[in-house]
Write a protein that holds these residues in place. Structure first.
Motif, PDB file in Angstrom:
ATOM      1  N   MET A 135       0.884  -1.220   0.010  1.00 60.69           N
ATOM      2  CA  MET A 135       0.094  -0.098   0.022  1.00 60.69           C
ATOM      3  C   MET A 135       0.690   1.410   0.087  1.00 60.69           C
ATOM      4  O   MET A 135       0.347   2.554   0.098  1.00 60.69           O
TER       5      MET A 135
ATOM      6  N   GLY B 149       1.895   7.388  10.674  1.00 63.34           N
ATOM      7  CA  GLY B 149       0.904   6.489   9.578  1.00 63.34           C
ATOM      8  C   GLY B 149      -0.072   6.036  10.511  1.00 63.34           C
ATOM      9  O   GLY B 149      -0.454   6.718  11.395  1.00 63.34           O
ATOM     10  N   GLY B 150      -0.756   5.235   9.593  1.00 62.73           N
ATOM     11  CA  GLY B 150      -1.979   4.756  10.281  1.00 62.73           C
ATOM     12  C   GLY B 150      -2.077   4.053  11.530  1.00 62.73           C
ATOM     13  O   GLY B 150      -3.070   4.243  12.391  1.00 62.73           O
TER      14      GLY B 150
ATOM     15  N   ASN C  75      -4.499   5.459  14.362  1.00 61.63           N
ATOM     16  CA  ASN C  75      -5.487   4.570  15.049  1.00 61.63           C
ATOM     17  C   ASN C  75      -5.305   4.650  16.748  1.00 61.63           C
ATOM     18  O   ASN C  75      -5.913   4.712  17.495  1.00 61.63           O
TER      19      ASN C  75
ATOM     20  N   HIS D  58      -7.901  -3.127  10.394  1.00 60.99           N
ATOM     21  CA  HIS D  58      -6.240  -3.241  10.266  1.00 60.99           C
ATOM     22  C   HIS D  58      -5.880  -3.785  11.607  1.00 60.99           C
ATOM     23  O   HIS D  58      -6.330  -3.458  12.705  1.00 60.99           O
TER      24      HIS D  58
ATOM     25  N   SER E 187      -3.561  -2.811  13.291  1.00 61.72           N
ATOM     26  CA  SER E 187      -3.125  -1.814  14.243  1.00 61.72           C
ATOM     27  C   SER E 187      -4.110  -1.525  15.194  1.00 61.72           C
ATOM     28  O   SER E 187      -3.826  -1.140  16.519  1.00 61.72           O
TER      29      SER E 187
ATOM     30  N   VAL F 118     -13.900   1.573   8.681  1.00 59.84           N
ATOM     31  CA  VAL F 118     -12.982   1.703   7.546  1.00 59.84           C
ATOM     32  C   VAL F 118     -13.438   2.105   6.184  1.00 59.84           C
ATOM     33  O   VAL F 118     -14.072   1.451   5.492  1.00 59.84           O
TER      34      VAL F 118
ATOM     35  N   GLY G  28     -12.155   2.198   2.936  1.00 60.82           N
ATOM     36  CA  GLY G  28     -11.075   1.590   2.127  1.00 60.82           C
ATOM     37  C   GLY G  28     -10.166   0.377   3.001  1.00 60.82           C
ATOM     38  O   GLY G  28      -9.094   0.665   3.609  1.00 60.82           O
TER      39      GLY G  28
ATOM     40  N   ALA H  20      -6.979   5.487   6.470  1.00 57.35           N
ATOM     41  CA  ALA H  20      -5.563   5.359   6.217  1.00 57.35           C
ATOM     42  C   ALA H  20      -5.251   5.367   4.490  1.00 57.35           C
ATOM     43  O   ALA H  20      -4.282   6.124   3.987  1.00 57.35           O
TER      44      ALA H  20
ATOM     45  N   ASP I  83      -3.299   8.614   5.191  1.00 55.84           N
ATOM     46  CA  ASP I  83      -1.942   8.494   5.131  1.00 55.84           C
ATOM     47  C   ASP I  83      -1.270   8.937   3.943  1.00 55.84           C
ATOM     48  O   ASP I  83      -1.467   8.259   2.990  1.00 55.84           O
TER      49      ASP I  83
ATOM     50  N   LYS J 190       0.927   6.539   1.634  1.00 57.90           N
ATOM     51  CA  LYS J 190       0.051   5.609   0.836  1.00 57.90           C
ATOM     52  C   LYS J 190      -0.085   5.835  -0.401  1.00 57.90           C
ATOM     53  O   LYS J 190       0.597   6.655  -1.214  1.00 57.90           O
TER      54      LYS J 190
END
Ligand code: PLP
Length: 368
Positions: free
Chosen positions: A32, A88-89, A93, A119, A121, A163, A165, A194, A222, A225
Protein backbone atom coordinates in the motif's frame (compact mmCIF):
# COMPACT_ATOMS: atom_id res chain seq x y z
CA UNK A 1 29.76 -0.41 16.55
CA UNK A 2 32.86 -0.58 14.36
CA UNK A 3 36.08 0.38 16.17
CA UNK A 4 37.46 2.27 13.18
CA UNK A 5 35.17 3.99 10.67
CA UNK A 6 34.80 2.83 7.05
CA UNK A 7 35.53 4.96 4.01
CA UNK A 8 32.53 6.64 2.44
CA UNK A 9 33.11 4.78 -0.80
CA UNK A 10 33.28 1.41 0.91
CA UNK A 11 30.21 2.23 2.95
CA UNK A 12 28.08 3.24 -0.01
CA UNK A 13 29.24 0.30 -2.09
CA UNK A 14 28.00 -1.88 0.75
CA UNK A 15 24.70 0.04 0.90
CA UNK A 16 24.19 -0.22 -2.86
CA UNK A 17 24.79 -3.98 -2.78
CA UNK A 18 22.46 -4.42 0.17
CA UNK A 19 19.75 -2.27 -1.39
CA UNK A 20 19.99 -4.51 -4.44
CA UNK A 21 18.52 -7.28 -2.31
CA UNK A 22 15.29 -5.28 -2.01
CA UNK A 23 12.57 -6.19 -4.48
CA UNK A 24 12.16 -4.23 -7.68
CA UNK A 25 9.00 -2.06 -7.60
CA UNK A 26 8.22 -3.35 -11.09
CA UNK A 27 7.16 -6.60 -9.39
CA UNK A 28 5.73 -5.27 -6.11
CA UNK A 29 1.97 -5.78 -6.40
CA UNK A 30 1.33 -6.29 -2.69
CA UNK A 31 2.12 -2.97 -1.04
CA UNK A 32 0.00 0.00 0.00
CA UNK A 33 3.10 2.19 -0.26
CA UNK A 34 4.63 3.33 -3.52
CA UNK A 35 7.59 5.13 -5.06
CA UNK A 36 7.41 8.69 -3.72
CA UNK A 37 6.61 11.48 -6.14
CA UNK A 38 9.69 13.47 -7.28
CA UNK A 39 8.45 16.64 -5.53
CA UNK A 40 8.08 14.61 -2.31
CA UNK A 41 11.70 13.49 -2.53
CA UNK A 42 12.88 17.05 -3.17
CA UNK A 43 10.87 18.46 -0.24
CA UNK A 44 11.98 15.61 2.04
CA UNK A 45 15.65 16.34 1.36
CA UNK A 46 15.08 20.05 2.04
CA UNK A 47 13.59 19.45 5.52
CA UNK A 48 15.77 16.52 6.59
CA UNK A 49 17.00 18.02 9.90
CA UNK A 50 13.69 19.45 11.10
CA UNK A 51 12.00 18.23 14.28
CA UNK A 52 8.30 18.94 14.76
CA UNK A 53 8.62 17.71 18.33
CA UNK A 54 10.19 21.05 19.29
CA UNK A 55 8.06 23.47 17.26
CA UNK A 56 9.57 26.67 18.67
CA UNK A 57 12.84 25.77 16.95
CA UNK A 58 11.16 25.10 13.61
CA UNK A 59 8.27 27.55 13.28
CA UNK A 60 8.44 27.37 9.48
CA UNK A 61 8.13 23.58 9.35
CA UNK A 62 5.43 23.73 12.04
CA UNK A 63 3.48 26.11 9.78
CA UNK A 64 3.75 23.51 6.99
CA UNK A 65 2.29 20.85 9.29
CA UNK A 66 -0.63 23.19 10.05
CA UNK A 67 -1.07 23.78 6.32
CA UNK A 68 -1.10 20.03 5.66
CA UNK A 69 -3.83 19.57 8.29
CA UNK A 70 -5.74 22.49 6.72
CA UNK A 71 -5.51 20.79 3.30
CA UNK A 72 -7.03 17.63 4.75
CA UNK A 73 -9.67 19.63 6.65
CA UNK A 74 -10.73 21.24 3.37
CA UNK A 75 -10.61 17.94 1.47
CA UNK A 76 -12.73 16.26 4.16
CA UNK A 77 -15.26 19.14 4.28
CA UNK A 78 -14.31 20.60 7.65
CA UNK A 79 -12.17 23.70 7.04
CA UNK A 80 -11.70 24.24 10.79
CA UNK A 81 -10.48 20.71 11.48
CA UNK A 82 -7.59 20.05 13.83
CA UNK A 83 -5.04 17.25 13.86
CA UNK A 84 -1.37 16.51 13.47
CA UNK A 85 1.08 14.54 11.37
CA UNK A 86 1.69 11.01 12.66
CA UNK A 87 4.03 8.26 11.55
CA UNK A 88 1.19 6.47 9.73
CA UNK A 89 -2.10 4.68 10.14
CA UNK A 90 -1.02 2.70 13.17
CA UNK A 91 -0.17 5.80 15.21
CA UNK A 92 -3.30 7.62 14.02
CA UNK A 93 -5.50 4.70 15.07
CA UNK A 94 -3.76 4.37 18.45
CA UNK A 95 -4.15 8.09 19.11
CA UNK A 96 -7.80 8.14 18.03
CA UNK A 97 -8.63 5.38 20.51
CA UNK A 98 -6.44 6.97 23.19
CA UNK A 99 -8.46 10.15 22.74
CA UNK A 100 -11.79 8.29 22.81
CA UNK A 101 -10.77 6.58 26.04
CA UNK A 102 -9.56 9.83 27.64
CA UNK A 103 -12.86 11.53 26.83
CA UNK A 104 -14.71 8.77 28.73
CA UNK A 105 -12.43 8.38 31.74
CA UNK A 106 -15.51 7.56 33.83
CA UNK A 107 -15.81 4.14 32.11
CA UNK A 108 -14.04 1.45 34.13
CA UNK A 109 -13.98 -1.35 31.54
CA UNK A 110 -14.02 0.42 28.17
CA UNK A 111 -14.64 -1.37 24.89
CA UNK A 112 -14.43 -0.35 21.22
CA UNK A 113 -16.31 -1.74 18.25
CA UNK A 114 -14.37 -2.31 15.03
CA UNK A 115 -15.25 -4.23 11.88
CA UNK A 116 -13.88 -7.78 11.57
CA UNK A 117 -11.90 -6.38 8.63
CA UNK A 118 -10.13 -3.72 10.73
CA UNK A 119 -6.38 -3.34 10.28
CA UNK A 120 -4.27 -5.13 12.92
CA UNK A 121 -3.18 -1.75 14.27
CA UNK A 122 -6.44 -1.72 16.26
CA UNK A 123 -5.31 -4.87 18.04
CA UNK A 124 -2.09 -3.07 19.03
CA UNK A 125 -4.07 0.01 20.09
CA UNK A 126 -6.45 -2.00 22.27
CA UNK A 127 -3.57 -3.93 23.76
CA UNK A 128 -1.65 -0.77 24.71
CA UNK A 129 -4.74 1.08 25.93
CA UNK A 130 -6.31 -1.90 27.77
CA UNK A 131 -9.48 -1.66 25.70
CA UNK A 132 -11.76 -4.62 24.99
CA UNK A 133 -11.97 -5.05 21.21
CA UNK A 134 -15.38 -6.09 19.86
CA UNK A 135 -15.36 -7.19 16.26
CA UNK A 136 -18.54 -6.59 14.28
CA UNK A 137 -19.17 -9.17 11.55
CA UNK A 138 -19.18 -8.24 7.88
CA UNK A 139 -21.96 -8.58 5.32
CA UNK A 140 -21.32 -10.82 2.30
CA UNK A 141 -19.80 -7.90 0.39
CA UNK A 142 -16.97 -7.59 2.97
CA UNK A 143 -18.38 -4.44 4.59
CA UNK A 144 -19.04 -3.91 8.30
CA UNK A 145 -22.58 -4.96 9.20
CA UNK A 146 -23.90 -1.73 10.77
CA UNK A 147 -26.88 -3.44 12.49
CA UNK A 148 -24.65 -6.07 14.09
CA UNK A 149 -22.22 -3.31 15.14
CA UNK A 150 -25.10 -1.44 16.85
CA UNK A 151 -26.00 -4.60 18.79
CA UNK A 152 -22.49 -4.68 20.29
CA UNK A 153 -22.78 -1.20 21.82
CA UNK A 154 -23.27 -1.00 25.58
CA UNK A 155 -22.68 1.58 28.32
CA UNK A 156 -18.94 0.77 28.32
CA UNK A 157 -18.44 1.44 24.61
CA UNK A 158 -16.12 4.42 24.14
CA UNK A 159 -15.66 4.30 20.35
CA UNK A 160 -17.03 2.97 17.12
CA UNK A 161 -14.65 2.47 14.19
CA UNK A 162 -15.40 2.17 10.46
CA UNK A 163 -12.92 1.66 7.63
CA UNK A 164 -12.98 3.66 4.40
CA UNK A 165 -10.87 1.50 2.10
CA UNK A 166 -10.16 -1.81 3.82
CA UNK A 167 -6.65 -3.22 3.72
CA UNK A 168 -7.59 -6.62 2.34
CA UNK A 169 -10.58 -6.10 0.01
CA UNK A 170 -10.58 -2.34 -0.68
CA UNK A 171 -14.13 -1.84 0.58
CA UNK A 172 -15.71 1.21 2.19
CA UNK A 173 -17.81 0.37 5.25
CA UNK A 174 -21.32 1.92 5.46
CA UNK A 175 -19.87 5.04 7.09
CA UNK A 176 -23.12 7.06 6.75
CA UNK A 177 -25.11 4.37 8.65
CA UNK A 178 -22.38 4.04 11.26
CA UNK A 179 -22.25 7.83 11.71
CA UNK A 180 -26.01 7.82 12.41
CA UNK A 181 -25.57 5.07 14.99
CA UNK A 182 -22.73 7.05 16.58
CA UNK A 183 -25.01 10.12 16.83
CA UNK A 184 -27.86 8.08 18.33
CA UNK A 185 -25.55 6.71 21.03
CA UNK A 186 -23.46 9.88 21.39
CA UNK A 187 -20.35 7.83 20.54
CA UNK A 188 -16.88 8.80 19.39
CA UNK A 189 -16.71 7.63 15.74
CA UNK A 190 -13.29 7.13 14.16
CA UNK A 191 -12.96 6.51 10.41
CA UNK A 192 -9.82 4.67 9.35
CA UNK A 193 -9.21 6.12 5.90
CA UNK A 194 -5.47 5.46 6.04
CA UNK A 195 -5.67 4.10 2.50
CA UNK A 196 -9.00 5.43 1.17
CA UNK A 197 -8.60 9.01 2.38
CA UNK A 198 -6.41 9.85 -0.61
CA UNK A 199 -8.56 7.83 -3.05
CA UNK A 200 -12.26 8.26 -2.26
CA UNK A 201 -12.41 12.10 -2.56
CA UNK A 202 -10.95 11.79 -6.08
CA UNK A 203 -13.24 9.05 -7.43
CA UNK A 204 -15.77 9.88 -10.14
CA UNK A 205 -18.49 9.01 -7.64
CA UNK A 206 -17.08 9.71 -4.14
CA UNK A 207 -18.60 7.61 -1.35
CA UNK A 208 -19.59 9.60 1.79
CA UNK A 209 -17.04 8.93 4.52
CA UNK A 210 -15.85 12.27 5.89
CA UNK A 211 -16.95 15.17 8.12
CA UNK A 212 -20.00 15.88 5.91
CA UNK A 213 -21.46 13.06 8.03
CA UNK A 214 -22.36 14.63 11.36
CA UNK A 215 -21.28 11.68 13.52
CA UNK A 216 -17.66 11.44 12.29
CA UNK A 217 -15.27 12.53 15.08
CA UNK A 218 -11.81 11.71 13.66
CA UNK A 219 -10.26 10.45 10.41
CA UNK A 220 -6.92 8.70 9.83
CA UNK A 221 -5.33 9.33 6.43
CA UNK A 222 -1.86 8.35 5.21
CA UNK A 223 0.04 10.49 2.71
CA UNK A 224 2.69 7.73 2.56
CA UNK A 225 0.16 5.44 0.88
CA UNK A 226 -1.85 6.91 -2.01
CA UNK A 227 -0.54 10.41 -1.19
CA UNK A 228 2.82 9.38 -2.74
CA UNK A 229 4.75 11.04 0.06
CA UNK A 230 7.94 9.74 1.61
CA UNK A 231 7.67 7.39 4.60
CA UNK A 232 6.63 7.97 7.41
CA UNK A 233 3.65 10.24 6.76
CA UNK A 234 0.24 9.83 8.36
CA UNK A 235 -2.31 12.30 9.66
CA UNK A 236 -4.96 12.18 12.35
CA UNK A 237 -7.66 14.73 11.52
CA UNK A 238 -10.19 15.85 14.15
CA UNK A 239 -13.51 17.62 13.55
CA UNK A 240 -13.02 19.64 16.74
CA UNK A 241 -9.85 21.70 16.49
CA UNK A 242 -9.20 21.58 20.25
CA UNK A 243 -10.13 18.00 21.10
CA UNK A 244 -6.55 16.64 20.99
CA UNK A 245 -5.65 18.92 23.91
CA UNK A 246 -7.45 16.35 26.07
CA UNK A 247 -4.25 14.29 25.66
CA UNK A 248 -1.87 17.09 26.63
CA UNK A 249 0.99 16.25 28.94
CA UNK A 250 3.63 18.64 30.30
CA UNK A 251 6.91 18.91 28.35
CA UNK A 252 9.01 21.20 30.54
CA UNK A 253 12.30 21.32 28.61
CA UNK A 254 10.86 21.99 25.14
CA UNK A 255 9.90 25.22 23.39
CA UNK A 256 6.25 24.27 23.97
CA UNK A 257 5.07 23.43 27.44
CA UNK A 258 2.57 20.69 26.49
CA UNK A 259 2.09 18.13 23.72
CA UNK A 260 -0.61 15.61 22.70
CA UNK A 261 1.40 13.68 20.10
CA UNK A 262 2.49 10.08 20.66
CA UNK A 263 5.98 10.55 19.27
CA UNK A 264 8.34 13.10 20.83
CA UNK A 265 10.89 13.86 18.12
CA UNK A 266 8.87 13.97 14.88
CA UNK A 267 10.23 14.34 11.35
CA UNK A 268 9.29 17.45 9.38
CA UNK A 269 10.67 16.01 6.11
CA UNK A 270 7.75 13.67 5.26
CA UNK A 271 5.29 16.41 6.26
CA UNK A 272 6.86 18.78 3.72
CA UNK A 273 6.87 15.89 1.23
CA UNK A 274 3.16 15.19 1.76
CA UNK A 275 2.24 18.84 1.33
CA UNK A 276 4.48 19.10 -1.73
CA UNK A 277 2.56 16.34 -3.53
CA UNK A 278 -0.86 17.74 -2.59
CA UNK A 279 -0.02 21.28 -3.65
CA UNK A 280 1.86 20.22 -6.78
CA UNK A 281 -0.89 17.95 -8.09
CA UNK A 282 -3.96 19.69 -6.71
CA UNK A 283 -7.37 18.00 -6.90
CA UNK A 284 -7.13 17.71 -10.68
CA UNK A 285 -3.76 15.95 -10.55
CA UNK A 286 -4.89 13.59 -7.79
CA UNK A 287 -8.05 12.78 -9.75
CA UNK A 288 -5.87 11.78 -12.69
CA UNK A 289 -3.66 9.55 -10.49
CA UNK A 290 -6.66 7.86 -8.88
CA UNK A 291 -8.44 7.45 -12.23
CA UNK A 292 -5.33 5.69 -13.56
CA UNK A 293 -5.14 3.34 -10.55
CA UNK A 294 -8.86 2.53 -10.78
CA UNK A 295 -8.59 1.88 -14.54
CA UNK A 296 -5.67 -0.48 -13.93
CA UNK A 297 -7.64 -2.25 -11.18
CA UNK A 298 -10.58 -2.78 -13.54
CA UNK A 299 -8.29 -3.98 -16.34
CA UNK A 300 -6.56 -6.41 -13.96
CA UNK A 301 -9.90 -7.83 -12.79
CA UNK A 302 -11.18 -8.19 -16.37
CA UNK A 303 -7.88 -9.76 -17.55
CA UNK A 304 -7.76 -12.26 -14.68
CA UNK A 305 -11.37 -13.29 -15.28
CA UNK A 306 -10.55 -13.91 -18.95
CA UNK A 307 -7.80 -16.30 -17.78
CA UNK A 308 -10.35 -18.05 -15.53
CA UNK A 309 -9.38 -16.47 -12.20
CA UNK A 310 -12.53 -14.84 -10.79
CA UNK A 311 -12.64 -11.79 -8.56
CA UNK A 312 -13.30 -12.29 -4.85
CA UNK A 313 -14.90 -8.85 -4.53
CA UNK A 314 -15.69 -5.76 -6.57
CA UNK A 315 -13.66 -3.14 -4.69
CA UNK A 316 -14.49 0.50 -4.00
CA UNK A 317 -10.80 1.47 -4.19
CA UNK A 318 -7.74 0.13 -6.02
CA UNK A 319 -7.34 -3.23 -4.24
CA UNK A 320 -8.18 -6.28 -6.37
CA UNK A 321 -8.80 -9.74 -4.89
CA UNK A 322 -9.20 -13.08 -6.60
CA UNK A 323 -10.13 -16.70 -5.97
CA UNK A 324 -6.75 -18.20 -6.85
CA UNK A 325 -4.29 -20.73 -5.46
CA UNK A 326 -0.77 -19.64 -4.52
CA UNK A 327 0.85 -22.14 -6.89
CA UNK A 328 -0.70 -20.31 -9.86
CA UNK A 329 1.47 -17.17 -9.36
CA UNK A 330 4.82 -17.27 -11.18
CA UNK A 331 8.06 -15.77 -9.81
CA UNK A 332 9.19 -13.04 -9.37
CA UNK A 333 5.80 -11.33 -8.92
CA UNK A 334 5.21 -10.27 -5.34
CA UNK A 335 1.53 -10.51 -4.52
CA UNK A 336 -0.21 -11.00 -1.15
CA UNK A 337 -2.91 -13.19 0.37
CA UNK A 338 -5.86 -12.25 2.54
CA UNK A 339 -6.87 -14.04 5.77
CA UNK A 340 -9.43 -15.91 3.67
CA UNK A 341 -6.66 -17.00 1.27
CA UNK A 342 -7.70 -14.77 -1.61
CA UNK A 343 -5.03 -13.37 -3.91
CA UNK A 344 -4.66 -9.64 -3.23
CA UNK A 345 -3.11 -7.04 -5.54
CA UNK A 346 -2.89 -3.32 -4.77
CA UNK A 347 -2.81 -1.22 -7.94
CA UNK A 348 -0.63 1.58 -6.58
CA UNK A 349 0.66 4.42 -8.78
CA UNK A 350 3.90 2.49 -9.50
CA UNK A 351 1.84 -0.44 -10.89
CA UNK A 352 1.61 1.01 -14.38
CA UNK A 353 -0.67 -0.32 -17.12
CA UNK A 354 2.26 -2.06 -18.87
CA UNK A 355 3.12 -3.92 -15.62
CA UNK A 356 -0.46 -5.15 -15.37
CA UNK A 357 -0.25 -6.43 -18.97
CA UNK A 358 3.12 -8.11 -18.26
CA UNK A 359 1.64 -9.79 -15.18
CA UNK A 360 -1.42 -10.98 -17.09
CA UNK A 361 0.79 -12.39 -19.88
CA UNK A 362 3.01 -14.19 -17.36
CA UNK A 363 0.18 -15.66 -15.35
CA UNK A 364 -1.62 -16.66 -18.57
CA UNK A 365 1.48 -18.48 -19.90
CA UNK A 366 2.28 -20.06 -16.52
CA UNK A 367 -1.20 -21.50 -16.19
CA UNK A 368 -1.68 -22.45 -19.87
N1 PLP B 1 -5.31 1.30 8.42
C1 PLP B 1 -5.44 0.75 7.20
C2 PLP B 1 -6.80 0.70 6.58
C3 PLP B 1 -4.34 0.23 6.53
O1 PLP B 1 -4.50 -0.34 5.33
C4 PLP B 1 -3.08 0.30 7.15
C5 PLP B 1 -1.89 -0.26 6.49
O2 PLP B 1 -1.92 -0.78 5.41
C6 PLP B 1 -2.98 0.89 8.42
C7 PLP B 1 -4.10 1.37 9.03
C8 PLP B 1 -1.64 0.98 9.12
O3 PLP B 1 -0.86 1.93 8.50
P1 PLP B 1 0.73 2.03 8.79
O4 PLP B 1 1.30 0.74 8.30
O5 PLP B 1 1.12 3.22 8.01
O6 PLP B 1 0.91 2.21 10.24
Amino acid sequence: MLNKGRSEEELFTFFAETKNEDLDHDYIFSSMCTIPHSVAVRAHCMFMETNLGDPGLFPGTTALEKLLIKRFGDLFHCPDAGGYATSGGTESNIQALRLAKALRHDVAKPNVIVPASAHFSFKKACDILCLEIRKAPLTTDHRMDADRAAELIDKNTVALVGVAGTTEYGMVDPIADLAKIACQHDLFFHVDAAFGGMVIPFLNRPIPFDFTLRGVTTIAVDPHKMGMSTIPAGCLITRDKEILNTLNIDTPYLTVKQEYTLGGTRPGAPVAAALAVMDYLGVEGMKAVVAGCMKNTERLIAGMETIGIPRAATPDVNVATFVCEERRIPAPWKVSWTCRKHLRIVCMPHVHADRIEAFLRDIGDFNA
